[in-house]
Motif scaffolding. Structure first.
Motif, PDB file in Angstrom:
ATOM      1  N   ARG A  19      13.894  41.700  16.030  1.00  0.00           N
ATOM      2  CA  ARG A  19      14.695  42.764  15.440  1.00  0.00           C
ATOM      3  C   ARG A  19      13.966  44.087  15.629  1.00  0.00           C
ATOM      4  N   LEU A  20      14.607  44.995  16.320  1.00  0.00           N
ATOM      5  CA  LEU A  20      14.063  46.331  16.500  1.00  0.00           C
ATOM      6  C   LEU A  20      14.585  47.253  15.406  1.00  0.00           C
ATOM      7  N   SER A  21      13.745  48.183  15.001  1.00  0.00           N
ATOM      8  CA  SER A  21      14.137  49.200  14.030  1.00  0.00           C
ATOM      9  C   SER A  21      13.880  50.577  14.617  1.00  0.00           C
ATOM     10  N   CYS A  22      14.684  51.527  14.196  1.00  0.00           N
ATOM     11  CA  CYS A  22      14.508  52.917  14.618  1.00  0.00           C
ATOM     12  C   CYS A  22      14.682  53.782  13.375  1.00  0.00           C
ATOM     13  N   ALA A  23      13.595  54.390  12.935  1.00  0.00           N
ATOM     14  CA  ALA A  23      13.624  55.248  11.751  1.00  0.00           C
ATOM     15  C   ALA A  23      13.781  56.696  12.187  1.00  0.00           C
ATOM     16  N   ALA A  24      14.721  57.380  11.537  1.00  0.00           N
ATOM     17  CA  ALA A  24      15.017  58.766  11.891  1.00  0.00           C
ATOM     18  C   ALA A  24      14.636  59.712  10.771  1.00  0.00           C
ATOM     19  N   SER A  25      14.176  60.889  11.156  1.00  0.00           N
ATOM     20  CA  SER A  25      13.895  61.932  10.172  1.00  0.00           C
ATOM     21  C   SER A  25      15.175  62.725   9.929  1.00  0.00           C
ATOM     22  N   GLY A  26      15.176  63.559   8.898  1.00  0.00           N
ATOM     23  CA  GLY A  26      16.323  64.419   8.670  1.00  0.00           C
ATOM     24  C   GLY A  26      17.240  63.914   7.591  1.00  0.00           C
ATOM     25  N   ARG A  27      18.124  64.814   7.116  1.00  0.00           N
ATOM     26  CA  ARG A  27      18.995  64.487   5.996  1.00  0.00           C
ATOM     27  C   ARG A  27      20.452  64.324   6.402  1.00  0.00           C
ATOM     28  N   THR A  28      20.737  64.355   7.697  1.00  0.00           N
ATOM     29  CA  THR A  28      22.115  64.242   8.150  1.00  0.00           C
ATOM     30  C   THR A  28      22.283  63.068   9.098  1.00  0.00           C
ATOM     31  N   PHE A  29      21.563  62.009   8.835  1.00  0.00           N
ATOM     32  CA  PHE A  29      21.538  60.852   9.734  1.00  0.00           C
ATOM     33  C   PHE A  29      22.933  60.305   9.992  1.00  0.00           C
ATOM     34  N   SER A  30      23.771  60.276   8.975  1.00  0.00           N
ATOM     35  CA  SER A  30      25.103  59.687   9.113  1.00  0.00           C
ATOM     36  C   SER A  30      26.014  60.493  10.030  1.00  0.00           C
ATOM     37  N   SER A  31      25.617  61.699  10.401  1.00  0.00           N
ATOM     38  CA  SER A  31      26.425  62.509  11.311  1.00  0.00           C
ATOM     39  C   SER A  31      26.072  62.278  12.778  1.00  0.00           C
ATOM     40  N   TYR A  32      25.131  61.354  13.011  1.00  0.00           N
ATOM     41  CA  TYR A  32      24.688  61.062  14.372  1.00  0.00           C
ATOM     42  C   TYR A  32      25.189  59.702  14.832  1.00  0.00           C
ATOM     43  N   ALA A  33      25.771  59.677  16.028  1.00  0.00           N
ATOM     44  CA  ALA A  33      25.984  58.411  16.709  1.00  0.00           C
ATOM     45  C   ALA A  33      24.626  57.954  17.226  1.00  0.00           C
TER      46      ALA A  33
END
Length: 124
Positions: A19-33
């Motif tokens: 299982r790969l994970s990708c952690a993102a910074s920022g507060r608008t993650f849900s606006s990104y495909a």
């Protein structure tokens, strides 16, 4: 600006799972495909799987359909790639990518942000 950090790669025998994970910074993650791509030595980077911002829509390359599952947890700013029934031909560096929008593209150059990649090696 979005920063992406992948984890979860490794060495596994054919038929195994990762299982790969990708952690993102920022507060608008849900606006990104979000999408996962992979690149094997000497080959072009190829689309593996993608997911819309809400998580309602998912897309897969034919080569992984039925074996891989992409998902996301917007509360944790993380996207996952569950890989089952792995094959030696799945060996590659896997990259997480983000695009600010609703469309999941299969073309790498259309993504705005990339992680550093994580190596997946499947032995026969």
């Amino acid at each position: 600006q979005v920063q992406l950090v992948e984890s979860g790669g490794g060495l596994v025998q054919a038929g195994g799972s990762l299982r790969l994970s990708c952690a993102a910074s920022g507060r608008t993650f849900s606006s990104y495909a979000m999408a996962w791509f992979r690149q094997a030595p000497g080959k072009e980077r190829e689309f593996v799987a993608g997911i819309s911002g809400s998580g309602a829509s998912t897309y897969y390359a034919d080569s992984v359909k039925g074996r891989f599952t992409i998902s996301r947890d917007n509360a944790k700013n993380t996207v996952y790639l569950q890989m089952n029934s792995l094959k030696p031909e799945d060996t590659a560096v896997y990259y997480c990518a983000a695009d600010r929008g609703v469309v999941v593209y299969v073309t790498p150059k259309l993504y705005d942000y990339w992680g550093q990649g994580t190596q997946v090696t499947v032995s026969s």
